[in-house]
Design an enzyme around this catalytic site. Structure first.
Site, PDB file in Angstrom:
ATOM      1  N   THR A 539       0.864  -1.186   0.000  1.00  0.00           N
ATOM      2  CA  THR A 539       0.000   0.000   0.000  1.00  0.00           C
ATOM      3  C   THR A 539       0.896   1.230   0.000  1.00  0.00           C
ATOM      4  O   THR A 539       1.865   1.298   0.766  1.00  0.00           O
ATOM      5  CB  THR A 539      -0.934   0.027   1.226  1.00  0.00           C
ATOM      6  OG1 THR A 539      -1.798  -1.094   1.134  1.00  0.00           O
ATOM      7  CG2 THR A 539      -1.793   1.282   1.245  1.00  0.00           C
ATOM      8  N   PHE A 541       1.158   5.142   0.730  1.00  0.00           N
ATOM      9  CA  PHE A 541       0.520   6.211   1.499  1.00  0.00           C
ATOM     10  C   PHE A 541       1.166   7.539   1.111  1.00  0.00           C
ATOM     11  O   PHE A 541       2.371   7.572   0.895  1.00  0.00           O
ATOM     12  CB  PHE A 541       0.769   6.026   2.996  1.00  0.00           C
ATOM     13  CG  PHE A 541       0.099   4.821   3.597  1.00  0.00           C
ATOM     14  CD1 PHE A 541      -1.118   4.936   4.247  1.00  0.00           C
ATOM     15  CD2 PHE A 541       0.702   3.565   3.537  1.00  0.00           C
ATOM     16  CE1 PHE A 541      -1.731   3.828   4.829  1.00  0.00           C
ATOM     17  CE2 PHE A 541       0.098   2.459   4.114  1.00  0.00           C
ATOM     18  CZ  PHE A 541      -1.131   2.591   4.754  1.00  0.00           C
TER      19      PHE A 541
END
Ligand code: PEP
Ligand code: MN
Length: 649
Positions: A539, A541
């Site tokens: 992921t 960010f």
């Protein structure tokens, strides 16, 4: 006419252009914009624009046919945003995507009255405090205001709650005392809209002005008054519709909401509405305050008094604080429909104890805070810890929107925002938030590997488990493992919430899918590690921060920037995107992501979000990216640089 100067114009060329125009009796005003410098030339003498166009250093000349020049859209196509700083290092912006509420009594009557009113309107969400110290009353026998004493009470009350103050100037002789007492915004009342000598003096001060519409002024006359202010030296003019005199007697005046869309096409100036003086009766004001927002106003200014029955002026139209509070709650609900957000005053840095999160206590004093969505143990919290390496405290909030809101309100200096997952794809909500919150920037980024484990209480085995708690996304990312068992899957708000539930229930029948670090946090055991289907699951960010905010607790971020993110839109015509992308090819800037999202309220129009990788050879990465953005502006629309930052891989 408006003369757009070339970026590389020399000083002597500029002087030459100016002298040609002044010799022909033009009055000049130089405006240095972000993208170009322009000269506004106002004069009665007709002059062939080509005579100016051929002068060295001149890019183009735009003749303006309207009697108002600097106030016109032709002069400045993009909306003006008037910026008003407060004493908390925040800048209140009027005219952007934020709705502002200005509230307070008609007149300053006493210190107690102002302190009480300021506390009430601040608690409901006003971003500026109003109160007249000099009152232009119809009768000379009515209360005329407290004068300088009133200015002091107003300022003291405003300062206590971080609210810039708005007050009326009735004559230019009061300007020095108003300035000395820290007036932030000068209101020109309806009765003085055409007091041209006052407008000229006030304009020369260069301070923000709210120009109310005259009792019987046409829109064009109103804009001519704005022109007086602009041509005298201020660029911070906010128009305020406050009702006009008609034959109707049921209301004090007639609120002309049609002025808002009409003005939008005529002028770039922000527009607010004062429904208090228009309606004159308190119960009729809330619906018109909301109607103003629905009609596209940038904000409202209303009269609020804690004891209206004792008010010394305009008592019948003074709202009770509860009525104002309801307007603010309704405005919060209405704002997104209009593609806007309600502006808020950032909380004081010493983070008031009233904040709802347990983590937000005095231990945050002096240390930067990073907001993330979820609970303790969430992946975003892990990302914050890795990114800030202990230099920032983490604050858990309930949603992605709340991360953005915390950052613009100053509840957190930074926000950790998931933007893309390598298996699940883009987090659209956050791409949209980057355009909705036009006053935040990306200041960093970090990519985190997502590894799920199965956690349960001590004594549990794969055989004792009946229910598994987690976020649906984690279930789908671990489906291969879960399909081997006949467990009941129960959705939780976040993966960490799943772990918390399992710990609370304390039974060997329950388990959670989440990161293994939650075992230590919630007193659970890891039954199986690496249950995700795809082990290279990441992921990304981005770290956001508010622009225009003086950061008291700033963290020194990264070394040399290696990434740039931006957003733009294009005209709906053949080759528009191709031309925009050509700029990056020409600049040798490698785009590694391009994401498109529909523009709210504009069917079939799109935002394009791009990330570019800097090669590290740029002398000054910020300047280099700025120059690429300027080239992009020539072929694309609404170009906004989201940030030049360093990404932690
Ligand atoms: C006021 O704002 O208190 C006031 C006198 O307004 P207007 O000039 O619109 O009447
Ligand atoms: Mn009033």
């Amino acid at each position: 006419m408006v003369i757009v100067l070339k970026k590389d114009i020399s000083q002597s060329e500029k002087e030459n252009v100016k002298s040609v125009l002044t010799n022909r009796s033009f009055k000049l005003n130089e405006v240095k914009g972000e993208e170009s410098t322009i000269l506004a030339a106002v004069g009665r003498l007709a002059m062939d624009v080509r005579e100016v166009e051929v002068l060295p250093g001149v890019e183009k000349v735009i003749p303006i046919s309207k009697p108002y020049k600097m106030a016109s859209r032709e002069f400045k196509p993009e909306n003006t945003i008037v910026e008003i700083p407060n004493n908390r290092g925040q800048i209140i912006r009027v005219g952007g995507s934020r709705l502002v509420s200005i509230a307070g009594p008609c007149a300053v009557e006493s210190r107690e009255q102002m302190m009480e009113a300021a506390a009430a309107v601040a608690a409901s969400g006003a971003v500026m405090l109003r109160g007249g110290a000099y009152k232009p009353r119809t009768s000379p026998y009515s209360f005329q205001g407290l004068g300088e004493e009133g200015l002091k009470y107003l300022k003291e009350a405003g300062d206590k709650y971080g609210l810039p103050v708005v007050t009326e100037v009735v004559a230019s002789e009061y300007l020095p005392v108003m300035e000395a007492n820290g007036v932030d915004v000068y209101q020109v009342g309806a009765r003085n809209m055409q007091n041209f000598e006052l407008l000229k003096r006030l304009g020369a001060l260069g301070k923000p002005v709210i120009l109310k519409r005259g009792l019987s002024a046409t829109i064009e006359e109103w804009l001519m008054s704005a022109e007086y202010l602009l041509s005298s030296g201020t660029d911070k003019v906010i128009l305020c519709e406050r009702g006009i005199r008609t034959y109707e007697k049921a209301t004090r005046n007639t609120l002309d909401l049609s002025a808002i869309p009409v003005l939008r096409s005529m002028t770039h100036l922000p527009i607010i509405v004062d429904p208090s003086h228009a309606l004159g009766v308190r119960d009729k004001i809330p619906p018109m305050a909301l109607a103003s927002v629905a009609a596209g106003a940038d904000g409202i200014i209303v009269e609020v008094h804690c004891h209206p029955e004792q008010a010394l002026s305009d008592a019948a139209q003074a709202l009770y604080p509860q009525q104002f509070d309801k307007i603010m709650r309704d405005m919060e609900a209405l704002a997104p429909v209009m593609g806007k957000e309600v502006a808020h005053i950032r909380s004081e840095n010493k983070s008031e104890p009233s904040e709802k999160k347990v983590e937000e206590k005095s231990e945050h004093k002096g240390k930067a805070r990073c907001a993330f969505s979820g609970k303790k143990g969430a992946y975003a919290e892990m990302a914050s810890e890795h990114f800030f390496e202990g230099k920032a405290d983490v604050i858990a909030v309930d949603s992605f929107d709340e991360i953005f809101q915390s950052v613009v309100d100053g509840r957190a200096e930074y926000g950790m925002v998931p933007i893309e997952n390598s298996t699940a794809g883009s987090v659209y909500n956050n791409y949209d938030n980057l355009t909705r919150y036009e006053d935040v920037s990306i200041v960093g980024a970090i990519t985190l590997r997502v590894e799920h484990s199965l956690l349960a209480v001590k004594g549990a085995t794969l055989e004792t488990i009946k229910n598994v708690y987690s976020h649906p996304q984690a279930f789908s990312q671990s489906s291969n493992f879960l399909n081997q068992h006949k467990w009941n899957l129960v959705d939780a708000v976040s993966t960490a919430t799943g772990a918390e539930i399992v710990a609370e229930k304390g039974s060997v029948e329950n388990a959670a899918i989440c990161n293994a670090r939650n075992a230590a946090i919630y007193g659970l055991e890891v039954l199986k590690e690496g249950v995700e289907n795809i082990h290279n699951n990441y992921t990304r960010f981005v770290v956001i921060a508010a622009n225009h905010v003086v950061q008291a607790n700033k963290v020194q971020l990264g070394t040399k920037p290696n990434m740039a993110s931006f957003v733009f839109s294009t005209k709906n015509e053949a080759g528009a995107l191709y031309n925009a992308l050509g700029i990056f090819k020409k600049a040798g800037l490698s785009l590694n992501r391009l994401e498109s999202r529909p523009i709210a309220g504009k069917p079939w129009s799109y935002w394009f979000y791009g990330d570019a990788v800097l090669n590290g050879n740029e002398e000054n990465p910020q300047e280099y990216v700025d120059s690429v953005m300027n080239q992009l502006r020539a072929v694309a629309e609404n170009v906004r640089l989201l940030g030049v930052y360093s990404e932690v891989k």
